[in-house]
Design a protein around this motif. Structure first.
Motif, PDB file in Angstrom:
ATOM      1  N   VAL A 232       0.857  -1.293  -0.022  1.00 25.43           N
ATOM      2  CA  VAL A 232      -0.131  -0.048  -0.059  1.00 25.43           C
ATOM      3  C   VAL A 232       0.956   1.047  -0.044  1.00 25.43           C
ATOM      4  O   VAL A 232       0.560   2.346  -0.694  1.00 25.43           O
ATOM      5  N   THR A 233       1.972   1.328   0.758  1.00 27.25           N
ATOM      6  CA  THR A 233       3.103   2.280   0.885  1.00 27.25           C
ATOM      7  C   THR A 233       3.475   2.770  -0.588  1.00 27.25           C
ATOM      8  O   THR A 233       3.750   3.845  -1.051  1.00 27.25           O
ATOM      9  N   ARG A 234       3.887   1.636  -1.079  1.00 29.17           N
ATOM     10  CA  ARG A 234       4.585   1.884  -2.562  1.00 29.17           C
ATOM     11  C   ARG A 234       3.601   2.307  -3.508  1.00 29.17           C
ATOM     12  O   ARG A 234       3.881   3.119  -4.378  1.00 29.17           O
ATOM     13  N   ARG A 235       2.356   1.825  -3.432  1.00 31.66           N
ATOM     14  CA  ARG A 235       1.120   2.418  -4.356  1.00 31.66           C
ATOM     15  C   ARG A 235       1.049   3.926  -3.963  1.00 31.66           C
ATOM     16  O   ARG A 235       0.771   4.681  -5.107  1.00 31.66           O
ATOM     17  N   LEU A 236       0.944   4.348  -3.042  1.00 30.99           N
ATOM     18  CA  LEU A 236       0.951   5.780  -2.625  1.00 30.99           C
ATOM     19  C   LEU A 236       2.104   6.534  -3.066  1.00 30.99           C
ATOM     20  O   LEU A 236       1.865   7.546  -3.747  1.00 30.99           O
ATOM     21  N   TRP A 237       3.206   5.941  -2.972  1.00 28.11           N
ATOM     22  CA  TRP A 237       4.600   6.574  -3.293  1.00 28.11           C
ATOM     23  C   TRP A 237       4.512   6.939  -4.825  1.00 28.11           C
ATOM     24  O   TRP A 237       4.792   7.875  -5.211  1.00 28.11           O
ATOM     25  N   SER A 238       4.395   5.769  -5.519  1.00 27.01           N
ATOM     26  CA  SER A 238       4.560   5.755  -7.065  1.00 27.01           C
ATOM     27  C   SER A 238       3.331   6.258  -7.804  1.00 27.01           C
ATOM     28  O   SER A 238       3.302   6.910  -8.966  1.00 27.01           O
ATOM     29  N   ILE A 239       2.132   5.802  -7.294  1.00 25.93           N
ATOM     30  CA  ILE A 239       0.859   5.994  -8.120  1.00 25.93           C
ATOM     31  C   ILE A 239       0.243   7.468  -7.498  1.00 25.93           C
ATOM     32  O   ILE A 239      -0.077   8.173  -8.701  1.00 25.93           O
ATOM     33  N   ASN A 240      -0.245   7.324  -6.405  1.00 23.64           N
ATOM     34  CA  ASN A 240      -1.031   8.408  -6.079  1.00 23.64           C
ATOM     35  C   ASN A 240      -0.301   9.663  -5.859  1.00 23.64           C
ATOM     36  O   ASN A 240      -0.834  10.925  -6.273  1.00 23.64           O
ATOM     37  N   TYR A 241       1.184   9.766  -5.477  1.00 25.43           N
ATOM     38  CA  TYR A 241       1.987  10.987  -5.222  1.00 25.43           C
ATOM     39  C   TYR A 241       2.977  11.144  -6.505  1.00 25.43           C
ATOM     40  O   TYR A 241       3.556  12.143  -6.572  1.00 25.43           O
ATOM     41  N   ASN A 242       2.808  10.182  -7.292  1.00 23.73           N
ATOM     42  CA  ASN A 242       3.782  10.199  -8.581  1.00 23.73           C
ATOM     43  C   ASN A 242       5.145  10.345  -8.275  1.00 23.73           C
ATOM     44  O   ASN A 242       5.931  11.290  -8.955  1.00 23.73           O
ATOM     45  N   CYS A 243       5.687   9.878  -7.311  1.00 30.03           N
ATOM     46  CA  CYS A 243       7.176  10.087  -6.892  1.00 30.03           C
ATOM     47  C   CYS A 243       7.931   8.960  -7.615  1.00 30.03           C
ATOM     48  O   CYS A 243       7.523   7.809  -7.702  1.00 30.03           O
ATOM     49  N   SER A 244       9.178   8.978  -7.747  1.00 26.31           N
ATOM     50  CA  SER A 244       9.887   8.124  -8.291  1.00 26.31           C
ATOM     51  C   SER A 244      11.412   8.145  -7.427  1.00 26.31           C
ATOM     52  O   SER A 244      11.714   9.046  -6.844  1.00 26.31           O
ATOM     53  N   MET A 245      12.045   6.797  -7.291  1.00 28.66           N
ATOM     54  CA  MET A 245      13.487   6.677  -6.961  1.00 28.66           C
ATOM     55  C   MET A 245      14.244   5.976  -7.657  1.00 28.66           C
ATOM     56  O   MET A 245      13.802   4.916  -7.809  1.00 28.66           O
ATOM     57  N   PRO A 246      15.490   6.298  -8.104  1.00 29.71           N
ATOM     58  CA  PRO A 246      16.078   5.329  -8.688  1.00 29.71           C
ATOM     59  C   PRO A 246      17.058   4.268  -7.779  1.00 29.71           C
ATOM     60  O   PRO A 246      17.303   4.682  -6.894  1.00 29.71           O
ATOM     61  N   ARG A 247      16.606   3.197  -8.544  1.00 27.59           N
ATOM     62  CA  ARG A 247      17.135   2.088  -7.755  1.00 27.59           C
ATOM     63  C   ARG A 247      18.644   1.630  -7.930  1.00 27.59           C
ATOM     64  O   ARG A 247      18.956   1.873  -9.194  1.00 27.59           O
ATOM     65  N   GLU A 248      18.995   1.238  -6.980  1.00 32.16           N
ATOM     66  CA  GLU A 248      20.501   0.787  -7.076  1.00 32.16           C
ATOM     67  C   GLU A 248      21.000  -0.016  -7.969  1.00 32.16           C
ATOM     68  O   GLU A 248      22.004  -0.038  -8.694  1.00 32.16           O
ATOM     69  N   GLU A 249      19.986  -1.131  -8.274  1.00 28.65           N
ATOM     70  CA  GLU A 249      20.329  -2.170  -9.148  1.00 28.65           C
ATOM     71  C   GLU A 249      20.302  -1.560 -10.611  1.00 28.65           C
ATOM     72  O   GLU A 249      20.787  -2.544 -11.588  1.00 28.65           O
ATOM     73  N   THR A 250      20.005  -0.392 -11.076  1.00 27.53           N
ATOM     74  CA  THR A 250      19.874   0.172 -12.258  1.00 27.53           C
ATOM     75  C   THR A 250      21.364   0.257 -12.846  1.00 27.53           C
ATOM     76  O   THR A 250      21.338   0.240 -14.080  1.00 27.53           O
ATOM     77  N   VAL A 251      22.183   0.817 -12.007  1.00 28.79           N
ATOM     78  CA  VAL A 251      23.666   0.995 -12.582  1.00 28.79           C
ATOM     79  C   VAL A 251      24.170  -0.073 -13.047  1.00 28.79           C
ATOM     80  O   VAL A 251      24.722  -0.159 -14.335  1.00 28.79           O
ATOM     81  N   PRO A 252      24.256  -1.323 -12.486  1.00 23.94           N
ATOM     82  CA  PRO A 252      24.839  -2.592 -12.862  1.00 23.94           C
ATOM     83  C   PRO A 252      24.233  -3.132 -14.326  1.00 23.94           C
ATOM     84  O   PRO A 252      24.924  -3.347 -15.206  1.00 23.94           O
ATOM     85  N   VAL A 253      22.748  -2.961 -14.492  1.00 24.36           N
ATOM     86  CA  VAL A 253      22.067  -3.301 -15.599  1.00 24.36           C
ATOM     87  C   VAL A 253      22.438  -2.428 -16.689  1.00 24.36           C
ATOM     88  O   VAL A 253      22.561  -2.964 -17.726  1.00 24.36           O
ATOM     89  N   ILE A 254      22.519  -1.006 -16.437  1.00 33.13           N
ATOM     90  CA  ILE A 254      22.767  -0.394 -17.814  1.00 33.13           C
ATOM     91  C   ILE A 254      24.416  -0.657 -18.094  1.00 33.13           C
ATOM     92  O   ILE A 254      24.551  -0.546 -19.575  1.00 33.13           O
ATOM     93  N   ALA A 255      25.069  -0.836 -17.135  1.00 36.04           N
ATOM     94  CA  ALA A 255      26.553  -1.240 -17.392  1.00 36.04           C
ATOM     95  C   ALA A 255      26.417  -2.561 -18.244  1.00 36.04           C
ATOM     96  O   ALA A 255      27.304  -2.519 -19.527  1.00 36.04           O
ATOM     97  N   VAL A 256      25.664  -3.371 -17.901  1.00 38.38           N
ATOM     98  CA  VAL A 256      25.753  -4.902 -18.699  1.00 38.38           C
ATOM     99  C   VAL A 256      25.222  -4.714 -19.809  1.00 38.38           C
ATOM    100  O   VAL A 256      25.642  -5.126 -20.885  1.00 38.38           O
ATOM    101  N   SER A 257      24.182  -3.925 -20.136  1.00 39.55           N
ATOM    102  CA  SER A 257      23.460  -3.668 -21.324  1.00 39.55           C
ATOM    103  C   SER A 257      24.306  -3.057 -22.383  1.00 39.55           C
ATOM    104  O   SER A 257      24.266  -3.271 -23.546  1.00 39.55           O
ATOM    105  N   SER A 258      24.926  -1.926 -21.928  1.00 42.01           N
ATOM    106  CA  SER A 258      26.204  -1.211 -22.740  1.00 42.01           C
ATOM    107  C   SER A 258      27.114  -2.043 -23.413  1.00 42.01           C
ATOM    108  O   SER A 258      27.451  -2.061 -24.464  1.00 42.01           O
ATOM    109  N   PHE A 259      27.453  -2.890 -22.279  1.00 45.94           N
ATOM    110  CA  PHE A 259      28.479  -3.890 -22.735  1.00 45.94           C
ATOM    111  C   PHE A 259      28.027  -4.897 -23.860  1.00 45.94           C
ATOM    112  O   PHE A 259      28.742  -5.114 -25.096  1.00 45.94           O
ATOM    113  N   MET A 260      26.978  -5.263 -23.681  1.00 46.18           N
ATOM    114  CA  MET A 260      26.379  -6.199 -24.488  1.00 46.18           C
ATOM    115  C   MET A 260      26.020  -5.656 -26.009  1.00 46.18           C
ATOM    116  O   MET A 260      26.122  -6.237 -27.162  1.00 46.18           O
TER     117      MET A 260
END
Length: 302
Positions: A232-260
Motif C-alpha cells: 500500500v505504501t509503495r502504491r501511494l508513493w509511485s501512483i498517488n503521489y507520482n514520486c520516483s526513486m532510482p533503484r541501486e540495481e539500475t547502474v549495473p544493469v545499464i553497464a551490462v546492457s551497454s557492454f552487450m
C-alpha cells in the motif's frame, strides 16, 4: 374399552394460485378416553399435538447413558465454540487492511490450546478423554475440519515470522518496521497537498523503509501484515503521489546492457585488425640454373 374411532387427515395447500389436496387415511384407533378437550371445550385434542410432543422426539433421549457425551467434554466443546467464533470474528474485522497477525494472534493461541486439549488423549476429571467422543465419533470430524481451515489461513499468512518464539507478542523487528512505516505515512500526510514537495521531504524516510523491508525479506521475518502495508505504501508513493526513486540495481544493469550492445562492434573490429596483421605474403620460387654437366649428359644421349 370405549368405542374406537377412525380418523382421516386431509391436508390442503395453496401454491401460486393452484390448489393441491393430499388425503391420507390412517387407522388412528384413538381411544376416546385418551382425547382431551381444549380450553373452550369444543373439540378434542390428541396428546401427540401437545407442547411436549416435539420435545419427546429428541433422539438423544433414547440413547443409553454410556453413549452420552460426558459433562466435561460438553464443557470443552462449548469453550471451543466460543474461542472459534472469537478468532473468526477477529479475522473478518482485520481483513482489510490486513492486520490479522498483530491483532489476532492471542485469539488463535487460545483456540489452538483448547483444540489441543480436546484432540489429545489426556484424561480429564473422572478419567474421561474427549478425543474419541468429540473428534472421532463420526465421519465428518467437524471440530478437526473447522480448526484445519483456520490453521491453513494462519500458516499462509506466515504470522509466526512476525511473532516472538513463544508467539505471545510481536517481535522487535516487526515493531521497528511498523514504527518506520508510521514515520513515512506521517510524512505523506504532512505534504500531501504538494506532491513535488512530498517527494523531496519524504524521500529519506521512504528509502530507509524500503531498505528495512529488503533486509527483513532476506531474513524471512515478514508476515502478511507487513507485506500488505508495504504494498500500500509503495502504491501511494509511485501512483498517488507520482514520486520516483532510482533503484541501486539500475547502474549495473545499464553497464551490462551497454557492454552487450558494443560487443558485436568490438568483435568485428578485433577480427579486422587481426586479419591485417596475418596477411600471407607471396613467396616467389627461384628458377633452377642450367649446369654444363646437365648439357653434356643430354649431348651423350642425343
Amino acid at each position: 374399552m370405549g368405542l374406537l374411532t377412525k380418523c382421516s387427515c386431509v391436508v390442503s395447500c395453496l401454491f401460486s394460485g393452484w390448489a393441491f389436496t393430499f388425503i391420507s387415511i390412517a387407522n388412528c384407533s384413538v381411544d376416546p378416553s385418551e382425547l382431551s378437550v381444549d380450553v373452550a371445550g369444543k373439540r378434542p385434542v390428541s396428546p401427540a399435538s401437545g407442547p411436549g410432543f416435539l420435545h419427546s422426539l429428541s433422539l438423544s433421549s433414547a440413547f443409553p447413558d454410556d453413549l452420552e457425551v460426558s459433562e466435561y467434554c460438553m464443557k470443552m466443546l462449548h469453550i471451543y465454540g466460543e474461542r472459534y467464533v472469537t478468532y473468526a470474528n477477529c479475522l473478518v474485522s482485520y481483513a482489510r487492511p490486513v492486520k490479522v497477525c498483530q491483532n489476532c494472534y492471542s485469539d488463535f493461541i487460545s483456540l489452538k490450546e483448547i483444540y489441543t486439549n480436546i484432540s489429545s488423549d489426556q484424561l480429564g476429571p473422572g478419567n474421561v478423554s474427549c478425543h474419541d467422543s468429540l473428534m472421532r465419533s463420526d465421519r465428518l470430524m467437524l471440530l478437526y475440519t473447522l480448526f484445519n481451515k483456520l490453521d491453513e489461513i494462519w500458516i499462509s499468512a506466515e504470522c509466526t515470522q512476525c511473532l516472538t518464539g513463544d508467539q505471545e507478542a510481536l517481535s522487535n523487528e516487526t515493531v521497528y518496521f511498523m514504527a518506520s512505516l508510521n514515520q513515512s505515512l506521517s510524512c505523506f500526510q504532512q505534504h500531501q497537498s504538494n506532491h513535488s514537495e512530498l517527494c523531496k521531504a519524504c524521500k529519506a524516510s521512504y528509502k530507509r523503509l524500503n531498505e528495512l523491508y529488503g533486509r527483513m525479506e532476506k531474513n524471512q521475518t515478514l508476515c502478511i501484515d507487513l507485506e500488505d502495508a508495504m504494498n500500500v505504501t509503495r502504491r501511494l508513493w509511485s501512483i498517488n503521489y507520482n514520486c520516483s526513486m532510482p533503484r541501486e540495481e539500475t547502474v549495473p544493469v545499464i553497464a551490462v546492457s551497454s557492454f552487450m550492445l558494443f560487443l558485436p562492434i568490438i568483435f568485428y573490429l578485433s577480427s579486422f585488425l587481426h586479419s591485417e596483421q596475418k596477411k600471407r605474403k607471396l613467396i616467389h620460387p627461384k628458377r633452377a640454373k642450367s649446369s654444363s654437366s646437365l648439357m653434356n649428359i643430354q649431348d651423350k644421349f642425343s
